[in-house]
Every structure is written in C-alpha cells, then in structure tokens.
Design an enzyme around this catalytic site. Structure first.
Site, mmCIF file in Angstrom:
data_model
loop_
_atom_site.group_PDB
_atom_site.id
_atom_site.type_symbol
_atom_site.label_atom_id
_atom_site.label_comp_id
_atom_site.label_asym_id
_atom_site.label_seq_id
_atom_site.Cartn_x
_atom_site.Cartn_y
_atom_site.Cartn_z
ATOM 1 N N HIS A 190 20.607 87.998 13.343
ATOM 2 C CA HIS A 190 21.097 87.896 12.215
ATOM 3 C C HIS A 190 22.277 88.397 11.867
ATOM 4 O O HIS A 190 22.675 89.180 12.518
ATOM 5 C CB HIS A 190 19.950 88.746 11.286
ATOM 6 C CG HIS A 190 20.178 88.441 9.673
ATOM 7 N ND1 HIS A 190 21.005 89.106 8.982
ATOM 8 C CD2 HIS A 190 19.376 87.534 9.090
ATOM 9 C CE1 HIS A 190 20.963 88.761 7.808
ATOM 10 N NE2 HIS A 190 19.907 87.518 7.728
ATOM 11 N N ASN B 149 12.694 86.830 4.920
ATOM 12 C CA ASN B 149 13.437 88.016 5.715
ATOM 13 C C ASN B 149 13.330 89.074 4.637
ATOM 14 O O ASN B 149 13.978 88.970 3.757
ATOM 15 C CB ASN B 149 14.855 87.582 6.092
ATOM 16 C CG ASN B 149 15.261 88.956 6.815
ATOM 17 O OD1 ASN B 149 14.540 89.683 6.795
ATOM 18 N ND2 ASN B 149 16.533 88.677 7.025
ATOM 19 N N TRP B 150 12.534 90.086 4.881
ATOM 20 C CA TRP B 150 12.532 91.298 3.901
ATOM 21 C C TRP B 150 13.390 92.309 3.880
ATOM 22 O O TRP B 150 13.468 93.085 3.323
ATOM 23 C CB TRP B 150 10.972 91.802 3.686
ATOM 24 C CG TRP B 150 10.100 91.009 3.448
ATOM 25 C CD1 TRP B 150 10.181 89.629 2.847
ATOM 26 C CD2 TRP B 150 8.481 90.906 3.062
ATOM 27 N NE1 TRP B 150 8.910 89.069 2.039
ATOM 28 C CE2 TRP B 150 8.028 89.875 2.635
ATOM 29 C CE3 TRP B 150 7.846 91.910 3.710
ATOM 30 C CZ2 TRP B 150 6.719 89.657 2.321
ATOM 31 C CZ3 TRP B 150 6.253 91.853 3.608
ATOM 32 C CH2 TRP B 150 5.697 90.559 2.893
ATOM 33 N N LYS B 151 14.204 92.372 5.213
ATOM 34 C CA LYS B 151 15.109 93.234 5.455
ATOM 35 C C LYS B 151 14.535 94.797 5.348
ATOM 36 O O LYS B 151 13.444 94.962 5.547
ATOM 37 C CB LYS B 151 16.406 93.041 4.569
ATOM 38 C CG LYS B 151 16.824 91.534 4.543
ATOM 39 C CD LYS B 151 18.260 91.264 3.841
ATOM 40 C CE LYS B 151 18.539 89.815 4.170
ATOM 41 N NZ LYS B 151 19.744 89.405 3.820
ATOM 42 N N GLU C 230 22.981 80.402 8.572
ATOM 43 C CA GLU C 230 23.164 81.189 7.046
ATOM 44 C C GLU C 230 24.750 81.735 7.204
ATOM 45 O O GLU C 230 25.125 82.488 7.804
ATOM 46 C CB GLU C 230 22.478 82.602 7.518
ATOM 47 C CG GLU C 230 20.854 82.359 7.549
ATOM 48 C CD GLU C 230 20.095 83.710 7.169
ATOM 49 O OE1 GLU C 230 19.399 83.622 6.366
ATOM 50 O OE2 GLU C 230 20.362 84.744 7.698
ATOM 51 N N GLY D 112 16.203 85.587 1.500
ATOM 52 C CA GLY D 112 15.933 87.143 1.608
ATOM 53 C C GLY D 112 15.624 87.387 0.284
ATOM 54 O O GLY D 112 14.263 87.616 -0.010
ATOM 55 N N GLY D 113 16.440 87.795 -0.574
ATOM 56 C CA GLY D 113 16.085 88.314 -1.908
ATOM 57 C C GLY D 113 15.118 87.780 -2.759
ATOM 58 O O GLY D 113 14.153 88.434 -3.095
ATOM 59 N N GLU E 1 23.399 90.349 9.754
ATOM 60 C CA GLU E 1 23.635 91.764 9.572
ATOM 61 C C GLU E 1 23.354 92.547 10.716
ATOM 62 O O GLU E 1 24.006 93.735 10.840
ATOM 63 C CB GLU E 1 22.279 92.013 8.357
ATOM 64 C CG GLU E 1 22.852 91.752 7.026
ATOM 65 C CD GLU E 1 21.394 91.455 6.117
ATOM 66 O OE1 GLU E 1 20.571 91.864 6.190
ATOM 67 O OE2 GLU E 1 21.790 90.772 5.018
ATOM 68 N N SER F 161 21.109 82.975 -0.098
ATOM 69 C CA SER F 161 21.175 82.532 -1.588
ATOM 70 C C SER F 161 20.214 81.560 -1.705
ATOM 71 O O SER F 161 20.287 80.761 -2.980
ATOM 72 C CB SER F 161 22.243 82.669 -2.550
ATOM 73 O OG SER F 161 22.956 83.738 -2.295
ATOM 74 N N GLY G 69 22.934 86.974 0.035
ATOM 75 C CA GLY G 69 23.039 88.130 -1.094
ATOM 76 C C GLY G 69 24.327 87.979 -1.963
ATOM 77 O O GLY G 69 24.369 88.997 -2.572
HETATM 78 P P1 13P Z 1 19.695 86.126 0.504
HETATM 79 O O1 13P Z 1 18.499 84.977 0.327
HETATM 80 O O2 13P Z 1 19.302 87.412 -0.001
HETATM 81 O O3 13P Z 1 21.166 85.669 0.286
HETATM 82 O O4 13P Z 1 19.658 86.540 2.039
HETATM 83 C C1 13P Z 1 19.486 85.528 3.122
HETATM 84 C C2 13P Z 1 19.345 86.099 4.315
HETATM 85 O O5 13P Z 1 20.010 86.955 4.975
HETATM 86 C C3 13P Z 1 18.018 85.906 4.959
HETATM 87 O O6 13P Z 1 17.898 85.884 6.377
#
Ligand code: 13P
Length: 251
Positions: free
Chosen positions: A93, A10-12, A165, A229-230, A95, A208, A171
């Site tokens: 998600h 997920n590149w956000k 998640e 994510g990251g 967020e 993470s 994050g």
């Molecule tokens: P991180 O891997 O950056 O913690 O993000 C997880 C995430 O929200 C994937 O959708």
C-alpha cells in the site's frame, strides 16, 4: 473477461475489535450474496480475531505482513500468524511505501511470503502527482509491477489481486476520472496478460471511492472492484458501494 467484483474496505488505523465486530455484523445484514460479488474488509491486526468467521459474506484481510516466518523482528507479524486469521493481505500500500519506506524489493518479498503461506495478496501500485504531471505514470506502474510481482509461480496468479491507487487520489477527495482509471487499468491488464496468459487477476481501483462515483468507476471495462478507504468506515457508505457492484452485476 466476465465481470466479477471484489469490493474491499481498507480500514487503515481505525476501529477497535468491538467496533469491527459490530460493523461486520451490520454490513452483512445490508446486502445479499450474489454470484460474482466478493466483499472483504481489512481491519487492523488487533481486530482480526474479533471478526474471524463472523459471516461468510464478509471476507477478511490484513493490512500488512512481514516476510519472515518467525524470528527476532520486534513488532512484526508473520504470514504464518496471519493465515488462520485472514484470507487476504494488502501488500505494498502506498502508505507503507511512503511513510514506512518499503521498497519494491520489500514488497516483493512480502508478496512471495504471503503466497507461500496460502494468503491472497492484494498488491498495490500507484503513481505520485508529480509522476502523473510529468507523464511518467505508466513507467512508474510498470516498474512496480515488474519488481513487485517478480518470481510469481504460474499456479499462484489465481490468488493475486492488483489494486491501482493513484497516490494523489488517496484521502484527498480527488478521485481519478473513470477514463484516467480505465487507461491505467487497461495497461495493467495488458501487462498481466503478457506475464500470465489466461490469468483472471482482478484489478481494483482505489482513491477517494465514494457512493457517488463507484457506479461509474465499476462500469469501466477493466475495473474489477474497488479498494475503499474513508468510505468503508461507515456501514451506510460502504454498503452503498457494494450495491453499485450488485446493480452492475444484475444489469
Ligand atoms: P480513500 O478511499 O480514503 O481515498 O483511501 C484509499 C485507500 O488508500 C484504500 O487503500
């Protein structure tokens, strides 16, 4: 259930179209397709066209959708618009739930709309730190599953993925321990088995995930992939996570 993995990035709100294209091409050079392995990236809407059909090994998902087919909804994107550009779509998600105030009801409408238009929703659930610390994790997750997955037709379960998640792990560099993740995954699996006997819904872990913890997480009995994510923003780290999955599939 025989192990199969979906390794999803997920590149956000990162990467332009050109950057996304370059990434997908480089990633595809870094791993070989294998039975049981699916790799997908979820770029921003504005990059979907740039990565469409680039390489069959790297599947494409969108990060959100609105639940109407069209209409006066300024700034929204419909499932009808997405279905030619993406195979998967994230729904609910944390967020979206927290920053953009999406309710369980909104999330359910989005999930059903995605299914109606032939997309494969990746439905996200997760508890806050205070819910975990007060022993309410399972209640929260079950509530999200009951409400978000309400009204799914029997034949549509085959297109659904669930991602667990924990919000406190996103994050933050603080991932759930493999044991903590497995406990929740087991509960989700039991919920799914009761709701849709015989289903093969994959349950992914997110929060993470990094190259140095992915092998142990993916080795857990009820973890069928990761939503990263990251660490999915760099080819090197994302491909190292894919290789953890390949190692386990080949073991
Ligand atoms: P991180 O891997 O950056 O913690 O993000 C997880 C995430 O929200 C994937 O959708």
């Amino acid at each position: 259930m025989r192990k199969e993995y979906l390794i999803a990035g997920n590149w956000k709100m990162f990467k332009t179209g050109a950057e996304s294209r370059e990434f997908v091409q480089a990633l595809a050079r870094d791993f070989t397709a294998a039975p049981g392995l699916t790799v997908a990236v979820f770029p921003p809407y504005t990059a979907l066209e740039a990565v469409r059909g680039l390489d069959p090994k790297v599947r494409i998902g969108a990060q959100n959708l609105f639940y109407k087919e069209n209409g006066a909804f300024t700034g929204e994107i419909s499932p009808l618009m997405l279905r030619d550009l993406a195979e998967y779509v994230l729904v609910g998600h944390s967020e979206r739930r927290q920053i953009f105030h999406e309710s369980d009801e909104d999330v359910n409408l989005k999930l059903l709309a995605a299914l109606q238009f032939g997309l494969k929703p990746v439905f996200c659930v997760g508890e806050t730190l205070s819910e975990r610390e007060s022993g309410r994790t399972m209640d929260r997750i079950q509530g999200q599953l009951d409400k978000g997955l309400a009204g799914v037709n029997e034949e549509d379960w085959a297109r659904i993925t669930v991602a667990y998640e924990p919000i406190w792990a996103i994050g933050t560099g603080r991932n759930a321990t493999p044991g903590q993740a497995q406990d929740v995954h087991h509960a989700i699996r039991s919920w799914l088995n009761e709701k849709a006997p015989g289903n093969r819904v994959k349950v992914l872990y997110g929060g993470s995930v990094k190259p140095d913890n992915s092998l142990e997480l993916l080795a857990q009995e009820d973890i069928f992939g990761v939503l990263v994510g990251g660490a999915s923003l760099k080819v090197e780290s994302f491909s190292a996570i894919i290789h953890s999955g390949l190692t386990l599939l080949n073991a």
